[in-house]
Write a protein that holds these residues in place. Structure first.
Motif, PDB file in Angstrom:
ATOM      1  N   UNK A 153       0.827  -1.204   0.000  1.00  0.00           N
ATOM      2  CA  UNK A 153       0.000   0.000   0.000  1.00  0.00           C
ATOM      3  C   UNK A 153       0.865   1.259   0.000  1.00  0.00           C
ATOM      4  N   UNK A 154       1.915   1.267   0.803  1.00  0.00           N
ATOM      5  CA  UNK A 154       2.806   2.432   0.849  1.00  0.00           C
ATOM      6  C   UNK A 154       3.485   2.655  -0.500  1.00  0.00           C
ATOM      7  N   UNK A 155       3.911   1.566  -1.136  1.00  0.00           N
ATOM      8  CA  UNK A 155       4.539   1.677  -2.453  1.00  0.00           C
ATOM      9  C   UNK A 155       3.570   2.216  -3.487  1.00  0.00           C
ATOM     10  N   UNK A 156       2.348   1.727  -3.430  1.00  0.00           N
ATOM     11  CA  UNK A 156       1.307   2.212  -4.353  1.00  0.00           C
ATOM     12  C   UNK A 156       1.046   3.703  -4.140  1.00  0.00           C
ATOM     13  N   UNK A 157       0.980   4.111  -2.865  1.00  0.00           N
ATOM     14  CA  UNK A 157       0.724   5.522  -2.546  1.00  0.00           C
ATOM     15  C   UNK A 157       1.836   6.425  -3.066  1.00  0.00           C
ATOM     16  N   UNK A 158       3.096   6.042  -2.787  1.00  0.00           N
ATOM     17  CA  UNK A 158       4.229   6.863  -3.223  1.00  0.00           C
ATOM     18  C   UNK A 158       4.332   6.913  -4.745  1.00  0.00           C
ATOM     19  N   UNK A 159       4.081   5.766  -5.395  1.00  0.00           N
ATOM     20  CA  UNK A 159       4.200   5.710  -6.855  1.00  0.00           C
ATOM     21  C   UNK A 159       3.087   6.491  -7.540  1.00  0.00           C
ATOM     22  N   UNK A 160       1.943   6.594  -6.903  1.00  0.00           N
ATOM     23  CA  UNK A 160       0.839   7.360  -7.480  1.00  0.00           C
ATOM     24  C   UNK A 160       1.102   8.861  -7.434  1.00  0.00           C
ATOM     25  N   UNK A 161       2.070   9.269  -6.582  1.00  0.00           N
ATOM     26  CA  UNK A 161       2.402  10.689  -6.457  1.00  0.00           C
ATOM     27  C   UNK A 161       3.518  11.086  -7.424  1.00  0.00           C
ATOM     28  N   UNK A 162       4.539  10.230  -7.539  1.00  0.00           N
ATOM     29  CA  UNK A 162       5.677  10.587  -8.392  1.00  0.00           C
ATOM     30  C   UNK A 162       6.389   9.338  -8.912  1.00  0.00           C
ATOM     31  N   UNK A 163       7.068   9.480 -10.061  1.00  0.00           N
ATOM     32  CA  UNK A 163       7.914   8.421 -10.601  1.00  0.00           C
ATOM     33  C   UNK A 163       9.388   8.824 -10.550  1.00  0.00           C
ATOM     34  N   UNK A 164       9.676   9.990  -9.968  1.00  0.00           N
ATOM     35  CA  UNK A 164      11.056  10.424  -9.820  1.00  0.00           C
ATOM     36  C   UNK A 164      11.635   9.792  -8.557  1.00  0.00           C
ATOM     37  N   UNK A 165      12.809   9.172  -8.708  1.00  0.00           N
ATOM     38  CA  UNK A 165      13.356   8.338  -7.642  1.00  0.00           C
ATOM     39  C   UNK A 165      13.574   9.102  -6.342  1.00  0.00           C
ATOM     40  N   UNK A 166      14.155  10.283  -6.415  1.00  0.00           N
ATOM     41  CA  UNK A 166      14.453  11.014  -5.179  1.00  0.00           C
ATOM     42  C   UNK A 166      13.180  11.407  -4.421  1.00  0.00           C
ATOM     43  N   UNK A 167      12.166  11.833  -5.155  1.00  0.00           N
ATOM     44  CA  UNK A 167      10.901  12.184  -4.515  1.00  0.00           C
ATOM     45  C   UNK A 167      10.179  10.941  -4.005  1.00  0.00           C
ATOM     46  N   UNK A 168      10.264   9.872  -4.769  1.00  0.00           N
ATOM     47  CA  UNK A 168       9.644   8.601  -4.370  1.00  0.00           C
ATOM     48  C   UNK A 168      10.220   8.123  -3.034  1.00  0.00           C
ATOM     49  N   UNK A 169      11.555   8.127  -2.930  1.00  0.00           N
ATOM     50  CA  UNK A 169      12.217   7.698  -1.694  1.00  0.00           C
ATOM     51  C   UNK A 169      11.865   8.636  -0.541  1.00  0.00           C
ATOM     52  N   UNK A 170      11.838   9.951  -0.805  1.00  0.00           N
ATOM     53  CA  UNK A 170      11.502  10.919   0.246  1.00  0.00           C
ATOM     54  C   UNK A 170      10.090  10.693   0.773  1.00  0.00           C
ATOM     55  N   UNK A 171       9.152  10.414  -0.126  1.00  0.00           N
ATOM     56  CA  UNK A 171       7.773  10.155   0.292  1.00  0.00           C
ATOM     57  C   UNK A 171       7.695   8.886   1.131  1.00  0.00           C
ATOM     58  N   UNK A 172       8.417   7.850   0.707  1.00  0.00           N
ATOM     59  CA  UNK A 172       8.416   6.596   1.465  1.00  0.00           C
ATOM     60  C   UNK A 172       9.014   6.784   2.854  1.00  0.00           C
ATOM     61  N   UNK A 173      10.103   7.538   2.940  1.00  0.00           N
ATOM     62  CA  UNK A 173      10.716   7.795   4.246  1.00  0.00           C
ATOM     63  C   UNK A 173       9.733   8.517   5.160  1.00  0.00           C
ATOM     64  N   UNK A 174       9.029   9.492   4.621  1.00  0.00           N
ATOM     65  CA  UNK A 174       8.034  10.220   5.409  1.00  0.00           C
ATOM     66  C   UNK A 174       6.910   9.293   5.861  1.00  0.00           C
ATOM     67  N   UNK A 175       6.430   8.448   4.957  1.00  0.00           N
ATOM     68  CA  UNK A 175       5.368   7.495   5.304  1.00  0.00           C
ATOM     69  C   UNK A 175       5.843   6.530   6.382  1.00  0.00           C
ATOM     70  N   UNK A 176       7.072   6.030   6.240  1.00  0.00           N
ATOM     71  CA  UNK A 176       7.615   5.092   7.226  1.00  0.00           C
ATOM     72  C   UNK A 176       7.729   5.752   8.600  1.00  0.00           C
ATOM     73  N   UNK A 177       8.203   7.008   8.628  1.00  0.00           N
ATOM     74  CA  UNK A 177       8.340   7.717   9.902  1.00  0.00           C
ATOM     75  C   UNK A 177       6.978   7.911  10.562  1.00  0.00           C
ATOM     76  N   UNK A 178       5.996   8.336   9.789  1.00  0.00           N
ATOM     77  CA  UNK A 178       4.650   8.532  10.333  1.00  0.00           C
ATOM     78  C   UNK A 178       4.070   7.216  10.843  1.00  0.00           C
ATOM     79  N   UNK A 179       4.331   6.141  10.104  1.00  0.00           N
ATOM     80  CA  UNK A 179       3.836   4.834  10.523  1.00  0.00           C
ATOM     81  C   UNK A 179       4.483   4.398  11.835  1.00  0.00           C
ATOM     82  N   UNK A 180       5.805   4.587  11.970  1.00  0.00           N
ATOM     83  CA  UNK A 180       6.493   4.183  13.178  1.00  0.00           C
ATOM     84  C   UNK A 180       6.015   5.009  14.383  1.00  0.00           C
ATOM     85  N   UNK A 181       5.759   6.305  14.160  1.00  0.00           N
ATOM     86  CA  UNK A 181       5.221   7.142  15.244  1.00  0.00           C
ATOM     87  C   UNK A 181       3.847   6.633  15.670  1.00  0.00           C
TER      88      UNK A 181
END
Length: 202
Positions: A153-181
């Motif tokens: 689900x997280x991969x689908x969410x990030x990929x639906x926002x951007x296909x640029x690698x740096x932005x994709x990774x940044x979005x995933x990191x943000x999602x992971x941090x929010x999830x861990x919190x």
């Protein structure tokens, strides 16, 4: 600008090395690697069927190692200070662990930072191994399925926002941090509820 497709091709070319890293990483850390594996399987860099069974085997292997580490410490160093500290920490969260260990080991699988220490204490307390393994096998099956699904689900969410690698990774990191919190907050309330003093009841 590198795209996600280039990253997928690179990971796919080394997927078996990735499976090995995933397997051994699950001995020490679970959630983040499982989420990452879910993302990579959604992208097609990892095969979902392979990832599921590699993850399941890695989790069980790690659980068995932590259990027998506890048994070994109990046999050779029963008064070891570090082990006593871990035991107190686990019993603070699970005061009835000696009365109903198998219900609590199932719950601990979903509490960040408590699963491995709980298993270590179960080994230290010489809880019956085969019963432990049966419960842990069921909990691990559910845990792997949940975290792989979340990673998808997280991969689908990030990929639906951007296909640029740096932005994709940044979005995933943000999602992971929010999830861990979120998980830490949830763990706090679950531990508070479970950790209430009580009798040894099922």
């Amino acid at each position: 600008m590198e795209t996600v497709n280039l990253f997928i091709s690179l990971v796919e070319a080394h997927r078996y090395t990735g499976y090995a890293i995933l397997f051994f990483s699950l001995i020490f850390e679970g959630e983040l690697f499982m989420l990452a594996a879910g993302v990579l399987s959604h992208l097609g860099a990892f095969d979902l069927f392979d990832v599921f069974w590699v993850s399941y085997a890695g989790v069980l292997f790690g659980d068995i190692l932590w259990y027998w580490a506890g048994r070994l410490i109990q046999a050779k160093y029963p008064q070891q200070r570090f082990m006593k500290f871990v035991e107190r920490r686990v019993k603070k969260a699970f005061p009835t662990i000696e009365c109903n260990p198998f219900k609590l080991v199932f719950i601990s699988k979903f509490l960040y930072g408590l699963n491995h220490s709980t298993i270590l204490v179960l080994g230290f307390l010489k809880i019956e191994f085969w019963h432990f393994l049966r419960v842990q096998a069921k909990a691990s099956l559910l845990w792997v399925a949940i975290f792989l699904s979340l990673g998808h689900f997280f991969g689908y969410t990030a990929l639906s926002i951007t296909h640029k690698l740096n932005k994709f990774v940044a979005i995933l990191v943000l999602i992971f941090i929010l999830f861990m919190v979120f998980e830490k907050i949830l763990d706090y309330f679950v531990e508070k509820k479970i950790g209430q003093p009580g009798d040894c009841r099922k």
